[in-house]
Design a protein around this motif. Structure first.
Motif: not given
Length: 412
Positions: A49-63
Protein backbone atom coordinates in the motif's frame (compact mmCIF):
# COMPACT_ATOMS: atom_id res chain seq x y z
CA UNK A 1 -7.58 11.56 1.09
CA UNK A 2 -4.56 12.01 -1.21
CA UNK A 3 -4.77 10.12 -4.46
CA UNK A 4 -1.66 8.22 -5.49
CA UNK A 5 -0.32 9.40 -8.87
CA UNK A 6 -0.29 6.65 -11.54
CA UNK A 7 3.47 6.86 -12.04
CA UNK A 8 4.03 6.25 -8.28
CA UNK A 9 1.77 3.20 -8.45
CA UNK A 10 3.83 1.99 -11.41
CA UNK A 11 7.05 2.39 -9.38
CA UNK A 12 5.50 0.42 -6.51
CA UNK A 13 4.48 -2.39 -8.86
CA UNK A 14 7.99 -2.52 -10.30
CA UNK A 15 9.33 -2.75 -6.74
CA UNK A 16 6.93 -5.61 -5.94
CA UNK A 17 8.22 -7.48 -9.02
CA UNK A 18 11.84 -6.86 -7.95
CA UNK A 19 11.10 -8.19 -4.46
CA UNK A 20 9.47 -11.29 -5.93
CA UNK A 21 12.64 -11.89 -7.94
CA UNK A 22 14.77 -11.21 -4.81
CA UNK A 23 16.42 -8.28 -6.56
CA UNK A 24 16.80 -6.33 -3.33
CA UNK A 25 19.09 -3.64 -4.75
CA UNK A 26 16.52 -2.67 -7.39
CA UNK A 27 13.69 -2.86 -4.83
CA UNK A 28 15.57 -0.51 -2.48
CA UNK A 29 16.32 1.95 -5.29
CA UNK A 30 12.65 2.00 -6.31
CA UNK A 31 11.59 2.51 -2.68
CA UNK A 32 13.87 5.53 -2.46
CA UNK A 33 12.45 6.90 -5.71
CA UNK A 34 8.93 6.51 -4.36
CA UNK A 35 9.90 8.35 -1.18
CA UNK A 36 11.43 11.16 -3.23
CA UNK A 37 7.98 11.61 -4.79
CA UNK A 38 6.46 12.09 -1.33
CA UNK A 39 5.12 8.59 -0.71
CA UNK A 40 5.95 5.56 1.42
CA UNK A 41 5.44 2.01 0.22
CA UNK A 42 4.40 -0.44 2.90
CA UNK A 43 4.40 -4.18 2.33
CA UNK A 44 1.26 -6.06 3.33
CA UNK A 45 0.06 -9.65 3.23
CA UNK A 46 -1.80 -8.85 -0.01
CA UNK A 47 1.03 -6.93 -1.69
CA UNK A 48 1.65 -3.29 -0.82
CA UNK A 49 0.00 0.00 0.00
CA UNK A 50 1.11 3.58 -0.59
CA UNK A 51 0.74 6.31 2.03
CA UNK A 52 1.80 9.96 2.04
CA UNK A 53 5.28 10.40 3.45
CA UNK A 54 5.06 11.87 6.98
CA UNK A 55 7.19 14.81 8.21
CA UNK A 56 9.73 12.57 10.00
CA UNK A 57 12.41 10.07 9.08
CA UNK A 58 11.04 6.59 8.45
CA UNK A 59 13.25 3.51 8.24
CA UNK A 60 12.11 0.53 6.14
CA UNK A 61 12.22 -2.14 8.85
CA UNK A 62 12.99 -2.62 12.53
CA UNK A 63 16.25 -4.33 11.60
CA UNK A 64 17.37 -1.37 9.46
CA UNK A 65 17.28 1.13 12.35
CA UNK A 66 20.93 1.94 13.11
CA UNK A 67 22.11 1.27 16.65
CA UNK A 68 24.11 4.40 17.31
CA UNK A 69 24.77 4.06 21.02
CA UNK A 70 21.66 5.92 22.03
CA UNK A 71 21.77 9.01 19.82
CA UNK A 72 18.82 8.84 17.46
CA UNK A 73 20.05 9.90 14.03
CA UNK A 74 16.56 8.96 12.96
CA UNK A 75 14.99 10.99 15.72
CA UNK A 76 11.68 12.56 14.79
CA UNK A 77 12.13 16.02 13.39
CA UNK A 78 15.95 15.84 13.50
CA UNK A 79 16.95 13.38 10.78
CA UNK A 80 19.43 14.63 8.23
CA UNK A 81 20.77 13.39 4.93
CA UNK A 82 23.62 11.68 6.75
CA UNK A 83 21.22 9.13 8.25
CA UNK A 84 21.84 5.66 6.91
CA UNK A 85 19.55 2.70 6.40
CA UNK A 86 22.39 0.22 6.82
CA UNK A 87 22.12 -1.40 10.27
CA UNK A 88 25.24 -1.34 12.42
CA UNK A 89 26.47 -4.03 14.77
CA UNK A 90 24.73 -3.88 18.16
CA UNK A 91 26.29 -1.42 20.58
CA UNK A 92 26.14 -3.42 23.76
CA UNK A 93 27.85 -0.70 25.84
CA UNK A 94 28.72 -3.13 28.59
CA UNK A 95 31.24 -1.70 31.14
CA UNK A 96 32.17 -2.02 34.80
CA UNK A 97 32.77 0.95 37.09
CA UNK A 98 34.07 -0.83 40.19
CA UNK A 99 37.63 0.50 39.83
CA UNK A 100 36.81 4.18 39.32
CA UNK A 101 37.22 5.27 42.94
CA UNK A 102 40.53 3.45 43.38
CA UNK A 103 41.85 4.91 40.13
CA UNK A 104 40.79 8.43 41.04
CA UNK A 105 42.37 8.15 44.49
CA UNK A 106 45.74 6.89 43.22
CA UNK A 107 48.15 9.85 42.83
CA UNK A 108 50.35 7.91 40.41
CA UNK A 109 47.38 7.59 38.02
CA UNK A 110 46.34 11.22 38.38
CA UNK A 111 49.59 13.18 37.79
CA UNK A 112 47.77 16.04 36.13
CA UNK A 113 45.56 16.54 39.19
CA UNK A 114 48.53 16.59 41.59
CA UNK A 115 50.46 18.85 39.26
CA UNK A 116 47.55 21.26 39.16
CA UNK A 117 47.28 21.20 42.94
CA UNK A 118 51.01 21.75 43.43
CA UNK A 119 51.06 24.58 40.93
CA UNK A 120 48.10 26.08 42.75
CA UNK A 121 49.92 25.94 46.06
CA UNK A 122 53.01 27.61 44.59
CA UNK A 123 50.86 30.33 43.07
CA UNK A 124 49.06 30.86 46.37
CA UNK A 125 52.41 31.09 48.21
CA UNK A 126 53.72 33.70 45.82
CA UNK A 127 50.49 35.72 45.78
CA UNK A 128 49.62 35.48 49.49
CA UNK A 129 52.60 34.77 51.79
CA UNK A 130 50.43 34.83 54.87
CA UNK A 131 48.63 31.69 53.58
CA UNK A 132 51.76 29.52 53.24
CA UNK A 133 51.63 25.92 54.53
CA UNK A 134 51.97 25.50 58.25
CA UNK A 135 55.71 25.21 59.17
CA UNK A 136 57.06 27.44 56.41
CA UNK A 137 57.46 30.35 58.86
CA UNK A 138 60.20 28.35 60.67
CA UNK A 139 62.73 29.09 57.95
CA UNK A 140 61.29 32.28 56.52
CA UNK A 141 60.12 33.12 52.99
CA UNK A 142 62.33 32.37 50.02
CA UNK A 143 62.79 36.03 49.16
CA UNK A 144 64.35 36.60 52.62
CA UNK A 145 66.98 33.86 52.29
CA UNK A 146 69.35 36.12 50.44
CA UNK A 147 71.11 33.29 48.61
CA UNK A 148 71.94 31.32 51.78
CA UNK A 149 72.34 27.83 50.28
CA UNK A 150 72.00 25.98 53.60
CA UNK A 151 68.80 27.78 54.54
CA UNK A 152 67.44 27.24 51.01
CA UNK A 153 68.01 23.48 51.27
CA UNK A 154 66.29 23.37 54.67
CA UNK A 155 63.37 25.34 53.31
CA UNK A 156 63.03 22.99 50.34
CA UNK A 157 63.06 19.90 52.60
CA UNK A 158 60.32 21.30 54.81
CA UNK A 159 58.28 22.38 51.76
CA UNK A 160 58.58 18.90 50.23
CA UNK A 161 57.56 17.32 53.52
CA UNK A 162 54.42 19.46 53.71
CA UNK A 163 53.51 18.52 50.15
CA UNK A 164 54.02 14.81 50.84
CA UNK A 165 51.65 15.01 53.81
CA UNK A 166 49.03 16.66 51.61
CA UNK A 167 49.52 14.03 48.91
CA UNK A 168 49.13 11.24 51.46
CA UNK A 169 45.86 12.79 52.59
CA UNK A 170 44.66 13.00 48.97
CA UNK A 171 45.45 9.34 48.33
CA UNK A 172 43.39 8.27 51.34
CA UNK A 173 40.41 10.57 50.78
CA UNK A 174 38.77 10.32 47.34
CA UNK A 175 37.89 13.65 45.72
CA UNK A 176 34.37 14.84 46.46
CA UNK A 177 33.29 14.63 42.84
CA UNK A 178 34.25 10.91 42.71
CA UNK A 179 32.16 10.14 45.79
CA UNK A 180 29.22 12.03 44.29
CA UNK A 181 29.53 10.15 40.99
CA UNK A 182 29.60 6.80 42.82
CA UNK A 183 26.43 7.69 44.69
CA UNK A 184 24.57 8.90 41.58
CA UNK A 185 21.25 7.10 40.98
CA UNK A 186 20.97 4.79 37.96
CA UNK A 187 19.78 6.24 34.68
CA UNK A 188 16.39 4.98 33.51
CA UNK A 189 14.63 4.76 30.14
CA UNK A 190 11.08 3.59 29.45
CA UNK A 191 10.78 1.70 26.16
CA UNK A 192 7.47 1.84 24.26
CA UNK A 193 6.46 -0.15 21.18
CA UNK A 194 3.92 2.02 19.35
CA UNK A 195 1.53 -0.18 17.40
CA UNK A 196 -1.51 2.07 16.98
CA UNK A 197 -4.19 3.51 19.30
CA UNK A 198 -2.84 7.08 19.44
CA UNK A 199 -5.07 8.20 22.33
CA UNK A 200 -3.56 5.49 24.54
CA UNK A 201 -0.07 6.58 23.53
CA UNK A 202 -0.77 10.21 24.34
CA UNK A 203 -2.18 9.42 27.79
CA UNK A 204 0.65 7.00 28.62
CA UNK A 205 3.44 9.41 27.66
CA UNK A 206 1.91 12.45 29.36
CA UNK A 207 1.50 10.50 32.60
CA UNK A 208 5.14 9.43 32.43
CA UNK A 209 6.30 12.99 31.83
CA UNK A 210 4.11 14.42 34.59
CA UNK A 211 4.88 11.83 37.28
CA UNK A 212 8.49 10.77 36.66
CA UNK A 213 11.80 12.10 35.43
CA UNK A 214 12.63 9.18 33.15
CA UNK A 215 13.51 9.34 29.47
CA UNK A 216 11.09 7.78 27.00
CA UNK A 217 12.31 5.87 23.94
CA UNK A 218 9.60 4.83 21.48
CA UNK A 219 9.61 2.67 18.35
CA UNK A 220 6.72 3.39 15.99
CA UNK A 221 5.70 0.44 13.82
CA UNK A 222 4.10 1.66 10.63
CA UNK A 223 2.24 4.73 11.91
CA UNK A 224 -0.80 2.55 12.61
CA UNK A 225 -3.97 4.60 13.16
CA UNK A 226 -1.79 7.73 12.96
CA UNK A 227 0.00 6.80 16.20
CA UNK A 228 3.38 7.63 14.66
CA UNK A 229 2.16 11.12 13.85
CA UNK A 230 1.00 11.57 17.45
CA UNK A 231 4.38 10.27 18.65
CA UNK A 232 6.09 12.92 16.53
CA UNK A 233 3.87 15.57 18.14
CA UNK A 234 4.89 14.32 21.59
CA UNK A 235 8.56 14.58 20.62
CA UNK A 236 7.96 18.23 19.66
CA UNK A 237 6.03 18.83 22.91
CA UNK A 238 8.61 17.13 25.17
CA UNK A 239 11.91 17.25 23.24
CA UNK A 240 14.08 16.62 26.32
CA UNK A 241 12.07 13.62 27.45
CA UNK A 242 10.82 11.74 24.38
CA UNK A 243 12.93 10.18 21.63
CA UNK A 244 11.35 8.37 18.70
CA UNK A 245 12.21 6.05 15.85
CA UNK A 246 9.78 5.31 13.04
CA UNK A 247 9.72 2.34 10.68
CA UNK A 248 7.48 1.54 7.74
CA UNK A 249 7.22 -2.08 8.83
CA UNK A 250 3.93 -2.81 10.61
CA UNK A 251 3.42 -5.11 13.63
CA UNK A 252 2.96 -8.81 13.01
CA UNK A 253 -0.09 -8.86 15.30
CA UNK A 254 -1.77 -6.35 12.99
CA UNK A 255 -1.00 -8.10 9.73
CA UNK A 256 2.59 -6.93 9.21
CA UNK A 257 6.04 -8.42 9.64
CA UNK A 258 7.59 -6.66 12.68
CA UNK A 259 7.83 -9.08 15.62
CA UNK A 260 7.39 -8.17 19.29
CA UNK A 261 10.68 -9.72 20.38
CA UNK A 262 12.65 -8.08 17.57
CA UNK A 263 11.09 -4.68 18.31
CA UNK A 264 11.72 -4.93 22.04
CA UNK A 265 15.33 -5.96 21.53
CA UNK A 266 15.86 -3.03 19.16
CA UNK A 267 14.68 -0.64 21.87
CA UNK A 268 16.96 -2.34 24.39
CA UNK A 269 19.97 -1.90 22.10
CA UNK A 270 19.12 1.70 21.24
CA UNK A 271 18.95 2.50 24.95
CA UNK A 272 22.06 3.48 26.94
CA UNK A 273 20.54 3.75 30.42
CA UNK A 274 21.39 1.53 33.39
CA UNK A 275 17.77 0.42 33.73
CA UNK A 276 15.41 -0.36 30.85
CA UNK A 277 11.69 -0.29 31.62
CA UNK A 278 9.30 -2.36 29.50
CA UNK A 279 5.89 -0.72 29.35
CA UNK A 280 2.74 -0.97 27.23
CA UNK A 281 0.85 2.11 26.11
CA UNK A 282 -2.30 0.78 27.80
CA UNK A 283 -0.51 1.09 31.16
CA UNK A 284 -1.07 4.47 32.84
CA UNK A 285 0.82 5.80 35.86
CA UNK A 286 -1.22 7.29 38.72
CA UNK A 287 1.97 8.30 40.52
CA UNK A 288 5.69 7.59 40.31
CA UNK A 289 5.58 3.83 39.81
CA UNK A 290 9.04 3.75 38.22
CA UNK A 291 11.19 4.72 41.22
CA UNK A 292 9.95 1.84 43.43
CA UNK A 293 10.70 -0.66 40.65
CA UNK A 294 14.20 0.70 40.10
CA UNK A 295 14.79 0.67 43.86
CA UNK A 296 14.30 -3.10 43.91
CA UNK A 297 17.21 -3.68 41.50
CA UNK A 298 19.91 -4.33 44.07
CA UNK A 299 21.96 -7.31 45.19
CA UNK A 300 21.03 -10.18 42.83
CA UNK A 301 17.67 -8.74 41.68
CA UNK A 302 17.79 -8.18 37.90
CA UNK A 303 14.11 -7.49 37.22
CA UNK A 304 11.22 -5.90 39.11
CA UNK A 305 7.68 -5.53 37.85
CA UNK A 306 4.15 -4.52 38.60
CA UNK A 307 2.51 -7.93 38.17
CA UNK A 308 4.24 -11.26 38.72
CA UNK A 309 3.18 -14.83 38.08
CA UNK A 310 4.31 -18.31 39.07
CA UNK A 311 3.79 -21.62 37.25
CA UNK A 312 1.75 -24.42 38.70
CA UNK A 313 3.26 -27.89 38.82
CA UNK A 314 3.88 -29.11 35.28
CA UNK A 315 4.06 -25.57 33.94
CA UNK A 316 0.82 -25.64 31.93
CA UNK A 317 -0.76 -22.86 33.97
CA UNK A 318 0.54 -19.67 35.53
CA UNK A 319 -1.19 -17.89 38.41
CA UNK A 320 -0.93 -14.38 39.83
CA UNK A 321 1.76 -14.13 42.50
CA UNK A 322 1.81 -12.24 45.77
CA UNK A 323 4.34 -9.40 46.09
CA UNK A 324 7.86 -10.72 46.40
CA UNK A 325 10.03 -13.13 44.45
CA UNK A 326 8.41 -14.53 41.27
CA UNK A 327 9.30 -16.68 38.25
CA UNK A 328 7.74 -14.42 35.63
CA UNK A 329 7.05 -10.71 35.11
CA UNK A 330 4.17 -9.59 32.90
CA UNK A 331 4.95 -7.12 30.14
CA UNK A 332 2.49 -4.43 31.26
CA UNK A 333 5.28 -2.78 33.29
CA UNK A 334 8.62 -4.03 34.56
CA UNK A 335 12.16 -2.75 34.99
CA UNK A 336 15.30 -4.71 34.18
CA UNK A 337 19.02 -4.14 34.43
CA UNK A 338 19.86 -3.38 30.81
CA UNK A 339 23.24 -5.11 30.84
CA UNK A 340 21.69 -8.29 32.26
CA UNK A 341 19.02 -8.24 29.56
CA UNK A 342 21.62 -7.77 26.83
CA UNK A 343 23.79 -10.54 28.28
CA UNK A 344 20.76 -12.85 28.15
CA UNK A 345 20.41 -12.14 24.43
CA UNK A 346 17.61 -9.61 24.63
CA UNK A 347 13.98 -10.51 24.09
CA UNK A 348 13.03 -13.76 22.35
CA UNK A 349 13.71 -13.28 18.65
CA UNK A 350 11.09 -15.84 17.62
CA UNK A 351 8.30 -14.12 19.54
CA UNK A 352 6.11 -12.38 16.96
CA UNK A 353 3.42 -11.53 19.53
CA UNK A 354 3.74 -10.35 23.12
CA UNK A 355 1.65 -12.98 24.89
CA UNK A 356 3.83 -15.49 26.80
CA UNK A 357 6.93 -13.84 25.33
CA UNK A 358 7.25 -11.84 28.56
CA UNK A 359 7.39 -15.16 30.43
CA UNK A 360 9.95 -16.54 28.01
CA UNK A 361 12.11 -13.44 28.53
CA UNK A 362 11.73 -13.68 32.31
CA UNK A 363 12.98 -17.26 32.34
CA UNK A 364 16.16 -16.33 30.45
CA UNK A 365 17.19 -13.62 32.92
CA UNK A 366 19.81 -14.41 35.56
CA UNK A 367 19.31 -13.58 39.21
CA UNK A 368 16.06 -12.90 41.05
CA UNK A 369 12.80 -11.36 39.82
CA UNK A 370 10.38 -9.56 42.13
CA UNK A 371 6.89 -8.10 41.77
CA UNK A 372 5.47 -5.23 43.80
CA UNK A 373 1.79 -5.86 43.17
CA UNK A 374 -1.34 -3.78 43.60
CA UNK A 375 0.17 -1.09 45.83
CA UNK A 376 2.13 0.32 42.89
CA UNK A 377 0.44 3.57 41.66
CA UNK A 378 -0.53 2.37 38.20
CA UNK A 379 -3.57 1.07 36.33
CA UNK A 380 -4.34 -0.44 32.96
CA UNK A 381 -6.82 0.78 30.39
CA UNK A 382 -8.20 -1.56 27.74
CA UNK A 383 -5.43 -3.98 26.87
CA UNK A 384 -5.49 -3.52 23.10
CA UNK A 385 -2.75 -6.05 22.45
CA UNK A 386 -5.04 -8.79 23.78
CA UNK A 387 -8.64 -7.67 23.24
CA UNK A 388 -8.26 -5.95 19.86
CA UNK A 389 -6.23 -8.65 18.10
CA UNK A 390 -7.79 -11.42 16.02
CA UNK A 391 -8.58 -14.24 18.50
CA UNK A 392 -7.37 -16.97 16.13
CA UNK A 393 -4.04 -15.22 15.67
CA UNK A 394 -3.76 -14.56 19.41
CA UNK A 395 -4.27 -18.21 20.36
CA UNK A 396 -2.01 -19.56 17.63
CA UNK A 397 0.94 -17.29 18.44
CA UNK A 398 0.45 -17.71 22.19
CA UNK A 399 0.70 -21.50 21.88
CA UNK A 400 3.71 -21.20 19.61
CA UNK A 401 5.58 -19.12 22.19
CA UNK A 402 4.41 -21.22 25.13
CA UNK A 403 6.06 -24.31 23.68
CA UNK A 404 9.37 -22.53 24.22
CA UNK A 405 8.32 -21.49 27.74
CA UNK A 406 7.69 -25.14 28.62
CA UNK A 407 11.10 -26.04 27.26
CA UNK A 408 12.75 -23.48 29.54
CA UNK A 409 10.78 -24.67 32.58
CA UNK A 410 11.80 -28.26 31.98
CA UNK A 411 15.45 -27.49 31.28
CA UNK A 412 17.84 -28.78 33.98
Amino acid sequence: MNEVPPYVKDLAEQRADARAERDHATADALRDEIEAEGWLVRDTADGFELIPRPPFEVWPTVGSVPETGGRATGRAGEAGEEATRTPKAPDRDVSADSGKIAEAADPARRPERLGDQEAGRVAETQAAPEQQPEGSELVGRSDELGGDAERMVSSQLLWDASLSVSRLDESITPPAEVAEAEAAPPTVTVGLVVDGWPDDLRECVRALVARTEVKILALDLGNMDGAGTVLNELVQEFPRRVEAWHVAETPHWRGGTAGWGESRTKLLRLDTADVHVVMETSTILDGDAITPLVGELKDDVTGAGWRGVNPREGGHEWVDAAPGEVRGLLGHLFAVRREAALAAGGFPADARYYRNADLEFSLTLPGTLVALGKDLPVHQERHRGYHDVDPGYRDRESRRTYDRVLGLLRAP
